[in-house]
Design an enzyme around this catalytic site. Structure first.
Site, PDB file in Angstrom:
ATOM      1  N   LYS A  11       2.212   3.324  -2.295  1.00 27.72           N
ATOM      2  CA  LYS A  11       1.098   2.961  -1.409  1.00 27.72           C
ATOM      3  C   LYS A  11       0.277   1.801  -1.980  1.00 27.72           C
ATOM      4  O   LYS A  11      -0.087   0.891  -1.254  1.00 27.72           O
ATOM      5  CB  LYS A  11       0.165   4.172  -1.197  1.00 27.72           C
ATOM      6  CG  LYS A  11       0.857   5.359  -0.543  1.00 27.72           C
ATOM      7  CD  LYS A  11      -0.115   6.500  -0.276  1.00 27.72           C
ATOM      8  CE  LYS A  11      -0.705   7.102  -1.538  1.00 27.72           C
ATOM      9  NZ  LYS A  11       0.234   7.963  -2.301  1.00 27.72           N
ATOM     10  N   ARG A  45       5.567   4.569 -14.794  1.00 28.43           N
ATOM     11  CA  ARG A  45       4.214   4.017 -14.741  1.00 28.43           C
ATOM     12  C   ARG A  45       3.370   4.557 -15.891  1.00 28.43           C
ATOM     13  O   ARG A  45       2.569   3.834 -16.480  1.00 28.43           O
ATOM     14  CB  ARG A  45       3.555   4.329 -13.388  1.00 28.43           C
ATOM     15  CG  ARG A  45       2.196   3.649 -13.241  1.00 28.43           C
ATOM     16  CD  ARG A  45       1.629   3.787 -11.848  1.00 28.43           C
ATOM     17  NE  ARG A  45       1.182   5.146 -11.591  1.00 28.43           N
ATOM     18  CZ  ARG A  45       0.737   5.571 -10.409  1.00 28.43           C
ATOM     19  NH1 ARG A  45       0.697   4.741  -9.376  1.00 28.43           N
ATOM     20  NH2 ARG A  45       0.351   6.809 -10.252  1.00 28.43           N
ATOM     21  N   ARG A 102       0.750  17.308  -8.974  1.00 28.03           N
ATOM     22  CA  ARG A 102       0.317  16.396  -7.898  1.00 28.03           C
ATOM     23  C   ARG A 102       1.261  16.483  -6.702  1.00 28.03           C
ATOM     24  O   ARG A 102       0.822  16.443  -5.545  1.00 28.03           O
ATOM     25  CB  ARG A 102       0.245  14.955  -8.413  1.00 28.03           C
ATOM     26  CG  ARG A 102      -1.026  14.706  -9.243  1.00 28.03           C
ATOM     27  CD  ARG A 102      -0.847  13.613 -10.257  1.00 28.03           C
ATOM     28  NE  ARG A 102      -0.659  12.303  -9.666  1.00 28.03           N
ATOM     29  CZ  ARG A 102      -0.098  11.277 -10.317  1.00 28.03           C
ATOM     30  NH1 ARG A 102       0.326  11.421 -11.556  1.00 28.03           N
ATOM     31  NH2 ARG A 102       0.021  10.120  -9.715  1.00 28.03           N
ATOM     32  N   ARG A 140      -6.567  12.854   2.509  1.00 28.38           N
ATOM     33  CA  ARG A 140      -5.626  13.651   1.747  1.00 28.38           C
ATOM     34  C   ARG A 140      -5.687  15.127   2.141  1.00 28.38           C
ATOM     35  O   ARG A 140      -4.910  15.923   1.637  1.00 28.38           O
ATOM     36  CB  ARG A 140      -6.006  13.541   0.283  1.00 28.38           C
ATOM     37  CG  ARG A 140      -4.849  13.165  -0.650  1.00 28.38           C
ATOM     38  CD  ARG A 140      -5.478  12.998  -2.012  1.00 28.38           C
ATOM     39  NE  ARG A 140      -4.576  12.743  -3.084  1.00 28.38           N
ATOM     40  CZ  ARG A 140      -4.294  11.529  -3.558  1.00 28.38           C
ATOM     41  NH1 ARG A 140      -4.762  10.455  -2.990  1.00 28.38           N
ATOM     42  NH2 ARG A 140      -3.512  11.414  -4.606  1.00 28.38           N
ATOM     43  N   ARG A 195      -1.602   5.711 -17.496  1.00 27.98           N
ATOM     44  CA  ARG A 195      -2.537   6.492 -16.679  1.00 27.98           C
ATOM     45  C   ARG A 195      -2.481   7.959 -17.100  1.00 27.98           C
ATOM     46  O   ARG A 195      -1.395   8.533 -17.192  1.00 27.98           O
ATOM     47  CB  ARG A 195      -2.168   6.335 -15.198  1.00 27.98           C
ATOM     48  CG  ARG A 195      -3.358   5.887 -14.364  1.00 27.98           C
ATOM     49  CD  ARG A 195      -2.976   5.655 -12.939  1.00 27.98           C
ATOM     50  NE  ARG A 195      -2.936   6.893 -12.176  1.00 27.98           N
ATOM     51  CZ  ARG A 195      -2.798   6.927 -10.861  1.00 27.98           C
ATOM     52  NH1 ARG A 195      -2.707   5.790 -10.186  1.00 27.98           N
ATOM     53  NH2 ARG A 195      -2.770   8.077 -10.232  1.00 27.98           N
TER      54      ARG A 195
END
Ligand code: ADP
Length: 189
Positions: free
Chosen positions: A14, A128, A145, A89, A134
């Site tokens: 996204k 990532r 998640r 969400r 992160r």
């Protein structure tokens, strides 16, 4: 105005596709994840509240998120349009967005959902995590998640589908191929 919701599970691309859409259509970006990370970096009260929730991969309360969106939209009413990334969400957030847009005399034109298989999502997010560090891109949090997405966020798709606004897009392939699929949908609106 062109108001888009870009939808999909964590790791579906996204953020990457939002950047390209913003550049092409001159839209204002609303990433609730980025907004929360900025609060966290600035060590605001809200950021401190959100920190442990985000590290576990759970959702920050609807009340906090809706308040953040409301403030930012009100300060940006001259925009050519908005792209929502990571929001709504939950169904409650989708309803709150509709209420806010009704008040402002605006509407969501389309929700485009990036569809990617679970193992591919996990691979992308682990990568990532290695590249960008992160805190929520580790295997345990990633799995949580994805579970939270399936339980609390996937129903938002039905909310837009019922209103004739959902378009699913294959989210695998090159970044440019996926971008062209999204542009095809927007040009056909
Ligand atoms: P991703 O889509 O890769 O999981 P985001 O950057 O969109 O990442 O969000 C990171 C975290 O921020 C989420 O796991 C959640 O804790 C919080 N968050 C972001 N947007 C929302 C939202 N709309 N409602 C509740 N929590 C949110």
């Amino acid at each position: 105005m062109l108001n888009i919701v870009l939808f999909g599970p964590p790791g579906s691309g996204k953020g990457t596709q939002s950047e390209k859409l913003i550049e092409k259509f001159g839209l204002t970006h609303f990433s609730t994840g980025d907004m929360l990370r900025a609060e966290l970096a600035a060590e605001t009260e809200l950021g401190l509240k959100a920190k442990s929730i985000m590290e576990r991969g759970e959702l920050v309360s609807d009340e906090i998120i809706i308040g953040m969106i409301r403030n930012k939209i009100s300060g940006d009413s001259g925009s050519k349009g908005f792209i929502f990334d990571g929001f709504p969400r939950t169904v409650a957030q989708a309803e709150a967005l509709d209420d806010l847009f009704d008040e402002l005399g605006m509407k969501i034109d389309v929700m485009m959902g990036l569809e990617v298989e679970e193992q591919e999502l996990i691979n992308r997010l682990l990568k990532r995590g290695q590249d960008q560090g992160r805190a929520d891109d580790n295997l345990d949090t990633i799995k949580n998640r994805i579970r939270v997405y399936q339980e609390q966020t996937a129903p938002v798709m039905g909310y837009y589908e019922t209103r004739g606004k959902y378009r699913g897009v294959n989210g695998t392939g090159s970044i440019d191929d996926i971008f062209n699929r999204l542009c095809g949908i927007l040009e056909g609106l």
